[in-house]
Design an enzyme around this catalytic site. Sequence first.
Site, PDB file in Angstrom:
ATOM      1  N   ARG A   1       0.840  -1.210   0.000  1.00 19.85           N
ATOM      2  CA  ARG A   1       0.000   0.000   0.000  1.00 19.85           C
ATOM      3  C   ARG A   1       0.866   1.247   0.000  1.00 19.85           C
ATOM      4  NH1 ARG A   1      -2.009   1.039   6.126  1.00 19.85           N
ATOM      5  NH2 ARG A   1      -0.235   0.149   7.201  1.00 19.85           N
TER       6      ARG A   1
ATOM      7  N   GLY B   1      -4.915  -1.729   0.438  1.00 19.41           N
ATOM      8  CA  GLY B   1      -3.968  -0.731  -0.063  1.00 19.41           C
ATOM      9  C   GLY B   1      -4.102   0.639   0.579  1.00 19.41           C
TER      10      GLY B   1
ATOM     11  N   ARG C   1      15.850  -2.201   3.285  1.00 23.82           N
ATOM     12  CA  ARG C   1      15.599  -2.919   4.536  1.00 23.82           C
ATOM     13  C   ARG C   1      16.397  -4.204   4.539  1.00 23.82           C
ATOM     14  NH1 ARG C   1       9.718  -1.670   4.859  1.00 23.82           N
ATOM     15  NH2 ARG C   1       9.452  -0.047   3.296  1.00 23.82           N
TER      16      ARG C   1
ATOM     17  N   ASP D   1      11.555  -6.870   7.558  1.00 25.21           N
ATOM     18  CA  ASP D   1      11.152  -5.867   6.554  1.00 25.21           C
ATOM     19  C   ASP D   1      10.961  -4.504   7.194  1.00 25.21           C
ATOM     20  OD1 ASP D   1       8.964  -7.498   7.678  1.00 25.21           O
ATOM     21  OD2 ASP D   1       7.662  -6.038   6.718  1.00 25.21           O
ATOM     22  N   ASN D   2      10.984  -4.446   8.515  1.00 19.80           N
ATOM     23  CA  ASN D   2      10.834  -3.170   9.215  1.00 19.80           C
ATOM     24  C   ASN D   2      12.138  -2.746   9.876  1.00 19.80           C
ATOM     25  OD1 ASN D   2       8.159  -3.014   8.450  1.00 19.80           O
ATOM     26  ND2 ASN D   2       7.391  -3.948  10.328  1.00 19.80           N
TER      27      ASN D   2
ATOM     28  N   ASP E   1       8.531   2.443  10.114  1.00 19.30           N
ATOM     29  CA  ASP E   1       7.249   1.762  10.247  1.00 19.30           C
ATOM     30  C   ASP E   1       6.683   1.808  11.663  1.00 19.30           C
ATOM     31  OD1 ASP E   1       6.268   1.283   7.845  1.00 19.30           O
ATOM     32  OD2 ASP E   1       6.813  -0.824   7.708  1.00 19.30           O
TER      33      ASP E   1
HETATM   34  P1  AMP Z   1       3.773  -3.564   8.013  1.00 22.35           P
HETATM   35  O1  AMP Z   1       3.397  -4.480   9.120  1.00 22.35           O
HETATM   36  O2  AMP Z   1       3.019  -2.262   7.988  1.00 22.35           O
HETATM   37  O3  AMP Z   1       5.238  -3.357   7.910  1.00 22.35           O
HETATM   38  O4  AMP Z   1       3.300  -4.282   6.659  1.00 22.35           O
HETATM   39  C1  AMP Z   1       3.676  -5.586   6.303  1.00 22.35           C
HETATM   40  C2  AMP Z   1       3.265  -5.878   4.869  1.00 22.35           C
HETATM   41  O5  AMP Z   1       1.839  -5.783   4.710  1.00 22.35           O
HETATM   42  C3  AMP Z   1       3.843  -4.939   3.838  1.00 22.35           C
HETATM   43  O6  AMP Z   1       4.076  -5.706   2.675  1.00 22.35           O
HETATM   44  C4  AMP Z   1       2.732  -3.936   3.642  1.00 22.35           C
HETATM   45  O7  AMP Z   1       2.841  -3.285   2.394  1.00 22.35           O
HETATM   46  C5  AMP Z   1       1.512  -4.828   3.711  1.00 22.35           C
HETATM   47  N1  AMP Z   1       0.283  -4.119   4.103  1.00 22.35           N
HETATM   48  C6  AMP Z   1      -0.036  -3.613   5.330  1.00 22.35           C
HETATM   49  N2  AMP Z   1      -1.251  -3.051   5.325  1.00 22.35           N
HETATM   50  C7  AMP Z   1      -1.745  -3.190   4.066  1.00 22.35           C
HETATM   51  C8  AMP Z   1      -2.980  -2.822   3.402  1.00 22.35           C
HETATM   52  N3  AMP Z   1      -3.961  -2.197   4.046  1.00 22.35           N
HETATM   53  N4  AMP Z   1      -3.101  -3.138   2.097  1.00 22.35           N
HETATM   54  C9  AMP Z   1      -2.121  -3.772   1.429  1.00 22.35           C
HETATM   55  N5  AMP Z   1      -0.958  -4.147   1.985  1.00 22.35           N
HETATM   56  C10 AMP Z   1      -0.770  -3.872   3.286  1.00 22.35           C
HETATM   57 MG    MG Z   2       6.615  -2.499   7.014  1.00 20.88          MG
END
Ligand code: AMP
Ligand code: MG
Length: 487
Positions: A95, A128, A185, A254-255, A264
Amino acid sequence: MTAAAPSTVTLNGLFARDLAEMAIPWQAEQVPDPRLLVLNEPLAAELGLDPAYLQGADGLLLLTGNLVPGGATPVAQAYAGHQFGWLAPRLGDGRALLLGEITDEEGHLRDIHLKGSGRTPFARGGDGLAAVGPMLREFIVSEAMHAMGIPTTRSLAVVATGRPVLRETMLPGAVLTRVASSHLRVGSFQYARATDDTGLLRRLADHAIDRHFPAAAEAGNPYVALLQAVIGAQASLVARWMLVGFVHGVMNTDNMTISGETIDYGPCAFLDAFDPAAVYSSIDETGRYAYRNQPLVAEWNLTRLAEALLPLFHEEQEQAVALAQDSLATFRRQYSAAWSAGLQAKIGLPGDVDDGVASALVDELLSLLQAGQADHTTFFRSLAEAARGRSARVRSLFTDPAAFDAWAVRWSALGPDADAMDRVNPAYIPRNHLVEEALDAATAGDLDPFMRLLEAVTNPYDERPELERYAAAAPKDFGPYRTFCGT
Ligand code: AMP
Ligand code: MG
């Protein structure tokens, strides 16, 4: 259709060009009714962007990816990631989009990135999108971290989209414009390694060296030097988190950045009462990312980085592994040195105090804080008052002040420097109850509490009598605090 490009903004497509295998050209979703919620004017100035332009109609389109400057190629970046210990080989920006890199006023490249800009090929089941509350949370916490001198990605703006987002309830949607020295990352390297294309891995490593650690290029083994530089940056970063009581909440690979910037801000929180086992994230059921585990997790993540880089270290795997292990072995020492120096500064000890004396005093203090469940931020701030001879506030934090008094006698005898303490112990942090209050109001349409809190936490060391409420501990009926992912 995207609108015409402004002549004032030039974006480089360095990542998109150099690492095309890890970049999918993509467009942001149309924003029906963009409304600026907050703009970071000092950051805009650093980037050479005109705040008046950003506030105008074209500016809002730029900040949401709906207007793409000429020559720019927005991309969704590919990366992998260990999430709670399990490898997801293909995560990527689900997203988010990298609009491109901008050259800031000091000549450094900074990524301009969007969060909440619509589904991408990495979206899996996600929508997204992002909601106003969590994007404002990232804005305020990242800017507070920056104000405390802690390396972090920055927040340029939050724009409400006018599109509702479905979470547990319908919420107003928003896009955050994020600025970072890069979005590389640990998971980026895991992704490149998994392709089995050593050429790509080397190009990624060279790109990282170029952007973050140019000195590594001159080292005998530049890729080992890259690993060592990331280890150093992360050891120092996580020490800084621990010293302010920051719990990241979702330290997946990834963070974790290569630059050493915090990234993040999802289920993050700050300690109220000092508790090494504190966990705030609702999905962290085993406490993997608890406050006290953060240095260990950082080391674990860096080990994953070293594994990904192995083919670049040496042709012989055994020798490559030995080089990785020697480098990783330095993490604990670097972390401990950074943390000990930081804690001694927090209690105002002069530099010439004997190490053994200082560390005994620190160990004892942590036991006292834990036993007394004293408010972490208030404790260190009010300890400086005690150094000036006024100990009422700090004593009031303990149910059994006698134990604290005994400690304080030995501490005072070392001549702590109260002014130096006030320069490292923030009076104002984004306290959980204040953040919740500000985000609830903003979601309902009232930004005033958010703006007042932002003003407090972006000038954290300068105590202002009218801001007393922002320095106070959470009310007794607040908690236990829970934060949520899937924001
Ligand atoms: P995060 O925990 O925010 O670091 O996200 C982990 C993964 O989930 C990453 O690939 C983000 O892009 C994806 N992601 C988180 N929230 C959404 C969302 N609402 N729509 C699409 N992808 C998401
Ligand atoms: Mg992330």
